[in-house]
Motif scaffolding. Structure first.
Motif, short mmCIF file in Angstrom:
data_model
loop_
_atom_site.label_atom_id
_atom_site.label_comp_id
_atom_site.label_asym_id
_atom_site.label_seq_id
_atom_site.Cartn_x
_atom_site.Cartn_y
_atom_site.Cartn_z
N PRO A 33 0.59 -1.14 -0.01
CA PRO A 33 0.26 -0.09 0.11
C PRO A 33 0.84 1.39 -0.05
CG PRO A 33 -0.65 -1.64 1.70
CD PRO A 33 0.60 -2.02 1.27
N PRO A 34 0.32 2.43 -0.58
CA PRO A 34 1.05 3.50 -0.61
C PRO A 34 1.18 4.24 0.59
CG PRO A 34 -1.02 3.66 -1.56
CD PRO A 34 -0.82 2.57 -1.07
N THR A 35 1.70 3.58 1.71
CA THR A 35 1.44 4.39 3.10
C THR A 35 2.55 3.73 3.82
OG1 THR A 35 0.46 4.96 4.84
CG2 THR A 35 -0.16 3.03 3.84
N ARG A 36 3.11 4.49 4.71
CA ARG A 36 4.39 3.91 5.72
C ARG A 36 3.81 3.03 6.78
NH1 ARG A 36 7.96 9.46 5.96
NH2 ARG A 36 8.45 9.15 3.49
N THR A 37 2.55 3.35 7.04
CA THR A 37 1.96 2.49 8.22
C THR A 37 1.47 1.00 8.06
OG1 THR A 37 -0.39 3.85 8.07
CG2 THR A 37 1.49 4.60 9.63
N ALA A 38 0.99 0.76 6.68
CA ALA A 38 0.40 -0.20 6.37
C ALA A 38 1.44 -1.36 5.79
CB ALA A 38 -0.80 0.13 5.24
N GLY A 39 1.43 -2.50 6.21
CA GLY A 39 2.27 -3.71 5.75
C GLY A 39 1.76 -4.05 4.47
N ARG A 40 2.73 -4.88 3.79
CA ARG A 40 2.36 -5.61 2.62
C ARG A 40 1.39 -6.58 2.77
NH1 ARG A 40 6.18 -10.03 0.42
NH2 ARG A 40 6.62 -10.11 2.84
N ALA A 41 0.71 -6.68 1.50
CA ALA A 41 -0.62 -7.63 1.73
C ALA A 41 -0.55 -8.68 0.49
CB ALA A 41 -1.89 -6.79 1.43
N LEU A 42 -1.05 -9.79 0.79
CA LEU A 42 -0.87 -10.90 -0.34
C LEU A 42 -2.34 -10.73 -0.86
CD1 LEU A 42 0.02 -13.41 -1.74
CD2 LEU A 42 -0.85 -14.69 0.15
N ILE A 43 -2.57 -10.70 -2.16
CA ILE A 43 -3.92 -10.58 -2.88
C ILE A 43 -4.08 -12.02 -3.59
CG2 ILE A 43 -5.40 -9.57 -4.39
CD1 ILE A 43 -4.57 -7.68 -2.03
N VAL A 44 -5.16 -12.61 -3.46
CA VAL A 44 -5.39 -13.78 -4.33
C VAL A 44 -6.75 -13.47 -4.97
CG1 VAL A 44 -6.04 -16.23 -4.34
CG2 VAL A 44 -4.29 -15.39 -2.66
N LYS A 45 -6.81 -13.42 -6.23
CA LYS A 45 -8.12 -13.14 -7.15
C LYS A 45 -8.32 -14.40 -7.70
CE LYS A 45 -9.75 -10.42 -10.91
NZ LYS A 45 -8.98 -9.37 -11.75
N ALA A 46 -9.83 -14.75 -7.74
CA ALA A 46 -10.05 -15.89 -8.62
C ALA A 46 -11.65 -15.75 -8.93
CB ALA A 46 -10.09 -17.27 -7.74
N HIS A 47 -12.20 -16.44 -10.02
CA HIS A 47 -13.43 -16.50 -10.35
C HIS A 47 -14.12 -17.86 -10.54
CE1 HIS A 47 -12.51 -17.36 -14.52
NE2 HIS A 47 -11.48 -16.62 -14.28
N THR A 48 -15.37 -18.21 -10.53
CA THR A 48 -15.97 -19.43 -10.97
C THR A 48 -16.38 -19.27 -12.32
OG1 THR A 48 -17.94 -18.64 -10.26
CG2 THR A 48 -16.85 -19.61 -8.71
N SER A 49 -16.49 -20.64 -13.11
CA SER A 49 -16.90 -20.63 -14.41
C SER A 49 -18.14 -19.69 -14.92
CB SER A 49 -16.99 -21.91 -14.90
OG SER A 49 -18.09 -22.50 -14.30
N SER A 50 -19.15 -19.65 -13.97
CA SER A 50 -20.18 -18.85 -14.37
C SER A 50 -20.12 -17.08 -14.00
CB SER A 50 -21.28 -19.48 -13.33
OG SER A 50 -21.11 -19.21 -12.07
N SER A 51 -18.84 -16.76 -13.53
CA SER A 51 -18.71 -15.26 -13.17
C SER A 51 -17.70 -14.78 -14.02
CB SER A 51 -18.30 -15.21 -11.67
OG SER A 51 -17.03 -15.68 -11.41
N ALA A 52 -17.92 -13.31 -14.23
CA ALA A 52 -17.07 -12.79 -15.19
C ALA A 52 -15.72 -12.36 -14.13
CB ALA A 52 -17.63 -11.36 -15.23
N SER A 53 -14.59 -12.19 -15.02
CA SER A 53 -13.30 -12.22 -14.34
C SER A 53 -12.82 -10.69 -14.10
CB SER A 53 -12.21 -12.74 -14.93
OG SER A 53 -12.29 -12.42 -16.33
#
Length: 53
Positions: A33-53
Protein backbone atom coordinates in the motif's frame (compact mmCIF):
# COMPACT_ATOMS: atom_id res chain seq x y z
CA UNK A 1 -13.43 -13.77 -5.16
CA UNK A 2 -10.79 -11.51 -3.72
CA UNK A 3 -8.73 -12.38 -0.64
CA UNK A 4 -6.40 -9.87 0.95
CA UNK A 5 -4.28 -10.98 3.89
CA UNK A 6 -0.95 -10.09 5.47
CA UNK A 7 1.57 -12.58 4.04
CA UNK A 8 2.54 -13.59 7.57
CA UNK A 9 -0.97 -14.89 8.27
CA UNK A 10 -1.70 -16.47 4.87
CA UNK A 11 -1.71 -20.26 4.92
CA UNK A 12 0.93 -21.83 2.72
CA UNK A 13 -0.53 -22.92 -0.59
CA UNK A 14 -3.51 -20.55 -0.37
CA UNK A 15 -3.77 -20.07 -4.15
CA UNK A 16 -3.63 -23.84 -4.74
CA UNK A 17 -6.31 -24.40 -2.10
CA UNK A 18 -8.59 -21.84 -3.78
CA UNK A 19 -8.12 -23.58 -7.12
CA UNK A 20 -8.75 -27.01 -5.56
CA UNK A 21 -12.16 -25.74 -4.41
CA UNK A 22 -13.34 -25.10 -7.97
CA UNK A 23 -12.22 -21.53 -8.65
CA UNK A 24 -10.54 -20.64 -11.94
CA UNK A 25 -8.13 -17.97 -13.09
CA UNK A 26 -6.40 -17.90 -9.72
CA UNK A 27 -3.83 -15.11 -9.53
CA UNK A 28 -1.79 -14.23 -6.47
CA UNK A 29 0.56 -11.34 -5.91
CA UNK A 30 1.86 -9.12 -3.15
CA UNK A 31 0.92 -5.47 -2.90
CA UNK A 32 2.56 -2.67 -0.93
CA UNK A 33 0.00 0.00 0.00
CA UNK A 34 1.15 3.58 -0.67
CA UNK A 35 1.57 4.38 3.01
CA UNK A 36 4.29 3.86 5.56
CA UNK A 37 2.00 2.47 8.25
CA UNK A 38 0.31 -0.34 6.33
CA UNK A 39 2.21 -3.53 5.69
CA UNK A 40 2.45 -5.60 2.56
CA UNK A 41 -0.61 -7.64 1.58
CA UNK A 42 -1.03 -10.92 -0.27
CA UNK A 43 -3.82 -10.62 -2.83
CA UNK A 44 -5.48 -13.73 -4.30
CA UNK A 45 -8.07 -13.19 -7.05
CA UNK A 46 -10.18 -15.94 -8.60
CA UNK A 47 -13.53 -16.54 -10.28
CA UNK A 48 -15.94 -19.38 -10.94
CA UNK A 49 -16.82 -20.44 -14.45
CA UNK A 50 -20.21 -18.73 -14.14
CA UNK A 51 -18.82 -15.33 -13.09
CA UNK A 52 -16.98 -12.62 -14.97
CA UNK A 53 -13.27 -12.11 -14.27
Amino acid sequence: MLISVHPRWAPEGLAEEVEAHGFEGVVSKTWQPPTRTAGRALIVKAHTSSSAS
